[in-house]
Design a protein around this motif. Sequence first.
Motif, short mmCIF file in Angstrom:
data_model
loop_
_atom_site.label_atom_id
_atom_site.label_comp_id
_atom_site.label_asym_id
_atom_site.label_seq_id
_atom_site.Cartn_x
_atom_site.Cartn_y
_atom_site.Cartn_z
N ARG A 37 53.62 12.10 20.32
CA ARG A 37 53.67 10.74 20.83
C ARG A 37 52.65 10.55 21.95
O ARG A 37 52.47 11.44 22.78
CB ARG A 37 55.06 10.42 21.37
N PRO A 38 51.97 9.41 22.00
CA PRO A 38 50.92 9.18 23.00
C PRO A 38 51.44 9.22 24.44
O PRO A 38 50.74 9.70 25.33
CB PRO A 38 50.38 7.80 22.67
N ASP A 39 52.65 8.74 24.68
CA ASP A 39 53.16 8.74 26.05
C ASP A 39 53.43 10.17 26.54
O ASP A 39 53.22 10.48 27.71
CB ASP A 39 54.41 7.88 26.19
N VAL A 40 53.82 11.05 25.63
CA VAL A 40 54.03 12.45 26.00
C VAL A 40 52.70 13.12 26.31
O VAL A 40 52.57 13.88 27.27
CB VAL A 40 54.79 13.20 24.88
N ILE A 42 49.91 11.66 27.36
CA ILE A 42 49.38 11.14 28.62
C ILE A 42 50.12 11.76 29.79
O ILE A 42 49.51 12.13 30.81
CB ILE A 42 49.47 9.60 28.65
N ALA A 43 51.43 11.90 29.66
CA ALA A 43 52.20 12.53 30.74
C ALA A 43 51.78 13.97 30.96
O ALA A 43 51.66 14.42 32.12
CB ALA A 43 53.69 12.46 30.42
N GLN A 87 40.32 8.32 20.58
CA GLN A 87 41.12 7.22 20.03
C GLN A 87 40.26 5.99 19.75
O GLN A 87 40.47 5.30 18.77
CB GLN A 87 42.24 6.86 21.00
#
Length: 92
Positions: A37-40, A42-43, A87
């Motif tokens: 997942r992109p949010d993971v 980035i985190a 991306q």
Amino acid sequence: MIPLPRPRLLTSALLLGTAVGLLLGIGLSLLVTAKIRPDVVIALVVGVPGAIGMLTILFSRRRWMTVLGAFVIAIAPGWFGVLVAIQSVNGA
């Protein structure tokens, strides 16, 4: 008090950290093929080096530790820049 190194050393550490982040981002994006997942991502890319570098700077007692913390913090923008470029090229 945070011991500050000479400006030339601090700038060099930031420049080298960004370059290492670019290389690390390219290398790991070729190595890891799993869907994440992109949010993971980035985190992990921004949060982990940022937290480690900030803690290193805050608890540094020597000037070289401050330089090391700045280097680790500078890895995040280079790595994140590679992910953004990948991306944007893929059209996502």
